[in-house]
Design an enzyme around this catalytic site. Structure first.
Site, PDB file in Angstrom:
ATOM      1  N   TYR A  98       7.290  10.148 -38.159  1.00 17.68           N
ATOM      2  CA  TYR A  98       6.480  10.963 -37.251  1.00 17.68           C
ATOM      3  C   TYR A  98       5.703  12.001 -38.075  1.00 17.68           C
ATOM      4  O   TYR A  98       6.286  12.695 -38.909  1.00 17.68           O
ATOM      5  CB  TYR A  98       7.395  11.652 -36.230  1.00 17.68           C
ATOM      6  N   ASP A 170      16.649  10.300 -35.641  1.00 20.81           N
ATOM      7  CA  ASP A 170      15.692  10.680 -34.601  1.00 20.81           C
ATOM      8  C   ASP A 170      15.723   9.549 -33.568  1.00 20.81           C
ATOM      9  O   ASP A 170      15.233   8.452 -33.813  1.00 20.81           O
ATOM     10  CB  ASP A 170      14.297  10.845 -35.215  1.00 20.81           C
ATOM     11  N   LYS A 195       9.366  13.372 -24.766  1.00 18.11           N
ATOM     12  CA  LYS A 195       8.961  11.978 -24.601  1.00 18.11           C
ATOM     13  C   LYS A 195       9.772  11.331 -23.463  1.00 18.11           C
ATOM     14  O   LYS A 195       9.665  11.766 -22.337  1.00 18.11           O
ATOM     15  CB  LYS A 195       9.112  11.253 -25.947  1.00 18.11           C
TER      16      LYS A 195
END
Ligand code: PLP
Length: 384
Positions: A98, A170, A195
């Site tokens: 990310y 993650d 999210k």
């Protein structure tokens, strides 16, 4: 109890005074002490707030961990986790990462002497080759965003344990409904709850889950000391979203699978990166360690010139960053989410100028395919 039931019932039996089925928002920062040396368990809301506590207990239990911590964003959660490390410490981190995590490590943590090496975390030889005496942890994203590379969590956590390294996962893209890394040996879980957990593109939040007493105490100290905590309103909103997580994830996966198959057969599309497809390199591991697939995937167009008109012509699907909400969003990683990652690293992992990322929402799949079809047709007509 099954996870669907636990999700739907978050906070529902926790309010003893009125029996409110939806846990109240405790919009208070200070709590009255009954007398000297006594506390209700709550003193000051940075340390502990009743609404946030219900959320933190829920995520800890859903992830099979010992303690949960709610932060003001996914990045705040990562910053809190990185505060476990000190000057001179080194981390091994997933290569296709990310963009914000990469930026935090390279532009900020590096100034405090915490360094990182980016490797294919599924490759034990690569991990071993890059391990230093100062290495303290492995940070895994699986699947990665945007290229959906899969890491075998159990294999890497076992390797990390033999070297005394923490395994941090993650778990944003799969959520505990589909994957529980602590059950596979991980020590710390981080979520951008912005999210799928929140799920409605309306609340920014991060969550941390720890396994083990010492690590949980250390994280509680950092969470309170740094203070990047989640407010009571957002804690409530996040729990509201989480109650429907199971239903949403099932629809996200169904839609994403159908659309990935549609794109795979489309003459303008070169490649589709989605672990639900049997020829994806991570298909086997993903099937073993997770109970399903996320609702986001990426695909490469054959011609980079089609990207701009496609993003201009999509109507139902919004051209927007972020992922994991009920509304479908499409983004262009090379110039948006991953712009902070140097071009050479981006090219090495394959985030190039033909790649689009699609966060598939819960709309009817026929409407989404119709929108893609008209946008592709319009793009093709413009280039002719
Ligand atoms: C979005 C995201 C983050 C950062 O979370 P924010 O809530 O935006 O701060 C971290 N990791 C992954 C995988 C993400 O998708």
């Amino acid at each position: 109890m099954k996870i669907e039931s636990r999700l739907a019932q978050i906070g529902s039996i926790s309010e003893p005074v009125t029996g409110a089925v939806s846990f109240p928002v405790y919009q208070a920062t200070a709590f009255r002490h009954p007398k000297l040396g006594q506390s209700t368990g709550f003193d000051y809301s940075r340390t502990k707030n009743p609404t946030r506590t219900i959320l933190e207990q829920a995520i800890a239990e859903l992830e099979s961990g010992d303690a949960g911590f709610a932060c003001s964003s996914g990045m705040a959660a990562l910053q809190t986790i990185f505060a476990l490390f000190s000057q001179g410490d080194h981390l091994l981190v997933s290569l296709d990462l990310y963009g914000g995590t990469y930026r935090l490590l390279e532009k900020i943590m590096s100034r405090f002497g915490v360094t990182a090496t980016y490797v294919d975390t599924d490759d034990l030889d690569a991990l071993e080759a890059n391990r230093l005496p100062s290495t303290k942890a492995v940070l895994i994203e699986t699947p990665t965003n945007p290229l959906m590379m899969i890491t075998d969590i159990e294999k890497v956590a076992a390797w990390a344990k033999t070297h005394g390294l923490l395994t941090i996962v993650d778990n944003t893209l799969l959520t505990p409904f589909l994957q529980r890394p602590i059950e596979l040996g991980a020590d710390v879980i981080i979520h951008s709850a912005t999210k799928y957990l929140g799920g409605h593109n309306d609340v920014l939040a991060g969550l941390i889950v720890t396994k083990g007493k010492e690590l949980s105490e250390q994280m509680a100290f950092l969470h309170n000391s740094i203070g990047a905590v989640l407010g009571p309103q957002d804690s409530w909103l996040l729990m509201r979203g989480m109650k429907t997580l199971a239903l949403r994830m099932e629809r996200h996966e169904y839609n994403a699978t159908k659309i990935s198959e549609f794109l795979l057969g489309h003459p303008m599309v070169a490649e589709v990166f989605y672990p639900a497809l049997p020829d994806h390199p991570g298909y086997g591991v993903q099937n073993r360690q997770s109970s399903g697939n996320t609702g986001i995937f990426s695909f490469k167009m054959k011609d980079a010139r089609t990207i701009e008109p496609i993003l201009r012509h999509i109507q139902l699907i919004a051209f927007a960053e972020s992922l994991g909400g009920v509304e479908s969003l499409m983004t262009y990683p090379a110039v948006q989410t991953h712009a902070d990652i140097p071009e050479e690293i981006r090219r090495k992992v394959g985030v190039d100028d033909r790649l689009l990322r699609f966060s598939v929402g819960i709309e009817h799949v026929d409407d989404l395919i119709a929108d893609l079809t008209q946008a592709f047709d319009a793009a093709k007509a413009e280039l002719e």
